[in-house]
Design a protein around this motif. Structure first.
Motif, PDB file in Angstrom:
ATOM      1  N   ASP A 104       0.835  -1.210   0.000  1.00 37.67           N
ATOM      2  CA  ASP A 104       0.000   0.000   0.000  1.00 37.67           C
ATOM      3  C   ASP A 104       0.862   1.250   0.000  1.00 37.67           C
ATOM      4  O   ASP A 104       0.563   2.234  -0.697  1.00 37.67           O
ATOM      5  CB  ASP A 104      -0.916   0.011   1.226  1.00 37.67           C
ATOM      6  CG  ASP A 104      -2.007  -1.050   1.158  1.00 37.67           C
ATOM      7  OD1 ASP A 104      -2.244  -1.570   0.056  1.00 37.67           O
ATOM      8  OD2 ASP A 104      -2.598  -1.360   2.212  1.00 37.67           O
ATOM      9  N   LEU A 105       1.944   1.230   0.798  1.00 35.94           N
ATOM     10  CA  LEU A 105       2.836   2.381   0.872  1.00 35.94           C
ATOM     11  C   LEU A 105       3.515   2.629  -0.464  1.00 35.94           C
ATOM     12  O   LEU A 105       3.655   3.782  -0.905  1.00 35.94           O
ATOM     13  CB  LEU A 105       3.889   2.145   1.964  1.00 35.94           C
ATOM     14  CG  LEU A 105       4.879   3.287   2.217  1.00 35.94           C
ATOM     15  CD1 LEU A 105       4.137   4.560   2.617  1.00 35.94           C
ATOM     16  CD2 LEU A 105       5.882   2.893   3.303  1.00 35.94           C
ATOM     17  N   ASP A 106       3.929   1.553  -1.137  1.00 34.29           N
ATOM     18  CA  ASP A 106       4.560   1.697  -2.456  1.00 34.29           C
ATOM     19  C   ASP A 106       3.578   2.309  -3.454  1.00 34.29           C
ATOM     20  O   ASP A 106       3.959   3.153  -4.273  1.00 34.29           O
ATOM     21  CB  ASP A 106       5.036   0.335  -2.965  1.00 34.29           C
ATOM     22  CG  ASP A 106       6.255  -0.181  -2.207  1.00 34.29           C
ATOM     23  OD1 ASP A 106       6.926   0.651  -1.571  1.00 34.29           O
ATOM     24  OD2 ASP A 106       6.512  -1.401  -2.248  1.00 34.29           O
ATOM     25  N   VAL A 107       2.312   1.895  -3.387  1.00 35.72           N
ATOM     26  CA  VAL A 107       1.292   2.458  -4.281  1.00 35.72           C
ATOM     27  C   VAL A 107       1.107   3.952  -3.999  1.00 35.72           C
ATOM     28  O   VAL A 107       1.051   4.773  -4.918  1.00 35.72           O
ATOM     29  CB  VAL A 107      -0.046   1.708  -4.122  1.00 35.72           C
ATOM     30  CG1 VAL A 107      -1.156   2.441  -4.871  1.00 35.72           C
ATOM     31  CG2 VAL A 107       0.073   0.285  -4.631  1.00 35.72           C
ATOM     32  N   LEU A 108       1.023   4.303  -2.702  1.00 40.13           N
ATOM     33  CA  LEU A 108       0.841   5.708  -2.333  1.00 40.13           C
ATOM     34  C   LEU A 108       2.040   6.551  -2.762  1.00 40.13           C
ATOM     35  O   LEU A 108       1.872   7.680  -3.241  1.00 40.13           O
ATOM     36  CB  LEU A 108       0.626   5.823  -0.824  1.00 40.13           C
ATOM     37  CG  LEU A 108      -0.711   5.296  -0.293  1.00 40.13           C
ATOM     38  CD1 LEU A 108      -0.731   5.334   1.226  1.00 40.13           C
ATOM     39  CD2 LEU A 108      -1.874   6.112  -0.854  1.00 40.13           C
ATOM     40  N   ARG A 109       3.240   5.995  -2.597  1.00 40.65           N
ATOM     41  CA  ARG A 109       4.435   6.722  -3.029  1.00 40.65           C
ATOM     42  C   ARG A 109       4.439   6.920  -4.534  1.00 40.65           C
ATOM     43  O   ARG A 109       4.837   7.976  -5.046  1.00 40.65           O
ATOM     44  CB  ARG A 109       5.689   5.971  -2.581  1.00 40.65           C
ATOM     45  CG  ARG A 109       5.996   6.114  -1.095  1.00 40.65           C
ATOM     46  CD  ARG A 109       7.140   5.227  -0.680  1.00 40.65           C
ATOM     47  NE  ARG A 109       7.549   5.482   0.707  1.00 40.65           N
ATOM     48  CZ  ARG A 109       8.355   4.689   1.403  1.00 40.65           C
ATOM     49  NH1 ARG A 109       8.829   3.561   0.850  1.00 40.65           N
ATOM     50  NH2 ARG A 109       8.674   5.002   2.647  1.00 40.65           N
ATOM     51  N   GLY A 110       4.010   5.895  -5.254  1.00 40.35           N
ATOM     52  CA  GLY A 110       3.931   6.016  -6.701  1.00 40.35           C
ATOM     53  C   GLY A 110       2.918   7.065  -7.125  1.00 40.35           C
ATOM     54  O   GLY A 110       3.168   7.865  -8.038  1.00 40.35           O
ATOM     55  N   ARG A 111       1.757   7.071  -6.460  1.00 43.57           N
ATOM     56  CA  ARG A 111       0.732   8.071  -6.769  1.00 43.57           C
ATOM     57  C   ARG A 111       1.248   9.477  -6.458  1.00 43.57           C
ATOM     58  O   ARG A 111       1.020  10.418  -7.229  1.00 43.57           O
ATOM     59  CB  ARG A 111      -0.533   7.796  -5.966  1.00 43.57           C
ATOM     60  CG  ARG A 111      -1.295   6.548  -6.428  1.00 43.57           C
ATOM     61  CD  ARG A 111      -2.349   6.153  -5.409  1.00 43.57           C
ATOM     62  NE  ARG A 111      -3.362   7.178  -5.249  1.00 43.57           N
ATOM     63  CZ  ARG A 111      -4.485   7.247  -5.951  1.00 43.57           C
ATOM     64  NH1 ARG A 111      -4.736   6.342  -6.871  1.00 43.57           N
ATOM     65  NH2 ARG A 111      -5.359   8.210  -5.737  1.00 43.57           N
ATOM     66  N   GLU A 112       1.939   9.620  -5.310  1.00 40.13           N
ATOM     67  CA  GLU A 112       2.464  10.926  -4.937  1.00 40.13           C
ATOM     68  C   GLU A 112       3.506  11.405  -5.941  1.00 40.13           C
ATOM     69  O   GLU A 112       3.504  12.573  -6.344  1.00 40.13           O
ATOM     70  CB  GLU A 112       3.078  10.865  -3.534  1.00 40.13           C
ATOM     71  CG  GLU A 112       3.620  12.208  -3.060  1.00 40.13           C
ATOM     72  CD  GLU A 112       4.270  12.122  -1.684  1.00 40.13           C
ATOM     73  OE1 GLU A 112       4.361  13.157  -1.018  1.00 40.13           O
ATOM     74  OE2 GLU A 112       4.695  11.012  -1.296  1.00 40.13           O
ATOM     75  N   ALA A 113       4.401  10.497  -6.351  1.00 43.36           N
ATOM     76  CA  ALA A 113       5.430  10.865  -7.318  1.00 43.36           C
ATOM     77  C   ALA A 113       4.803  11.282  -8.645  1.00 43.36           C
ATOM     78  O   ALA A 113       5.225  12.266  -9.269  1.00 43.36           O
ATOM     79  CB  ALA A 113       6.395   9.695  -7.526  1.00 43.36           C
TER      80      ALA A 113
END
Length: 326
Positions: free
Chosen positions: A54-63
């Motif tokens: 989930d954190l990786d997905v959120l980081r990807g969305r933020e980037a």
């Protein structure tokens, strides 16, 4: 009569029974205990892996969001501040990267950066208030009168702002007659440093708060001192924005943005942005400056006290008001 051998046999029998009980108990309980521990461990591992995903997905969305905003910033802020001159004020502990990014967005909005005024730790040092007061009394013009409740930093900010800022477009980009003497004295005293050509007056100011809130016994005093500076520059210009990042959770004192938002009088005039560490926040700084030109102020971002992410998108048509700088 019970003899010694009887006692010895009895004791041995007792210990033998205990040993047999322990062996039987551990044998019966061993498999269930291990199974429970294994299931618990597997569940925790799965949960942890899910959270990481989930954190990786959120980081990807933020980037991706940051990349989009960065690419679109020139179009989003185009012409928002044409004809304005902006002074950047750096407080001790503020981020150079944050300031450079904000400066770029302000330039893309069509404004000209007049220069930078950097406050030193000596300027904020509560133990040096006497020196600050003495310098202000020596340099201030005769017609500059301070309220009885004005602090040392209120007075210093008023003097500096009168030298570096104006709310009259006709006076923008021109030096105040006293600017050279005032800046020279403050720089010689180790209270400020400058870059660019701040002596040629600006119409708007952006003040960068420290990256981390101040700590210790003087934390609240230091934060309030920065608020005094922001308020002083707002009063002498067409508006000021205090920008920084959301403080860590649990920070009670020492955060300049929180201090400004907690002061109802200051928050009516000075705008704050707590997302200056994000590409979107730099766009909001420009929008907040444009809102200041209309005589309004607001508190923007995602932290405590923010009224929204950004101000209403309107044209910058200045209208007289007491809620902005004068």
């Amino acid at each position: 009569m019970i003899d010694f051998r009887y006692h010895l046999v009895s004791i041995v029998a007792i210990f033998l029974a205990l040993a047999v009980g322990i062996v039987l108990g551990t044998t019966l309980l061993q498999d269930p205990a291990i199974d429970l521990a294994k299931r618990t461990s597997d569940e925790l591992t799965n949960t942890n892996n899910g959270l990481r995903a989930d954190l990786d997905v959120l980081r990807g969305r933020e980037a991706g969001n940051d990349a989009f905003i960065t690419a679109q910033t020139p179009e989003m802020v185009a012409s928002a501040l044409v004809g304005q001159r902006v002074l950047l004020i750096e407080s001790p502990g503020s981020s150079t990267a944050m300031r450079e990014a904000a400066q770029q967005a302000i330039g893309q909005a069509g404004a000209e950066i007049s220069g930078r005024l950097t406050l030193t730790e000596k300027f904020l040092d509560p133990a040096g208030k006497g020196v600050l007061d003495g310098l202000v009394n020596q340099l201030k013009p005769a017609n500059m009168v301070f309220p009885a409740t004005a602090t040392s930093w209120d007075r210093a900010a008023s003097l500096l702002a009168a030298s570096l800022m104006t709310n009259d477009p006709a006076q923008a980009n021109t030096p105040n007659a006293a600017t050279g003497e005032v800046l020279g004295a403050f720089e010689t005293g180790g209270l400020v440093s400058t870059d660019g050509d701040p002596a040629k007056r600006a119409t708007l100011a952006v003040m960068l708060a420290p990256e981390k809130p101040y700590e210790g016994e003087t934390a609240e005093v230091l934060a309030d001192a920065l608020v005094s500076v922001a308020e002083g520059f707002d009063a002498a210009s067409k508006g000021t924005v205090l920008a920084g990042a959301v403080p860590p959770a649990g920070t009670a004192t020492g955060d300049a943005i929180s201090a400004a938002r907690d002061d109802s009088e200051v928050s009516r005039r000075v705008s704050t942005v707590d997302t200056a560490d994000m590409p979107a926040g730099r766009v909001v700084i420009v929008y907040a400056l444009r809102e200041q030109l209309t005589g309004r102020a607001g508190q923007y971002g995602i932290g405590k006290g923010a009224s929204g992410m950004l101000p209403p998108v309107t044209s910058a048509s200045p209208t007289p008001t007491t809620q902005s700088g004068s």
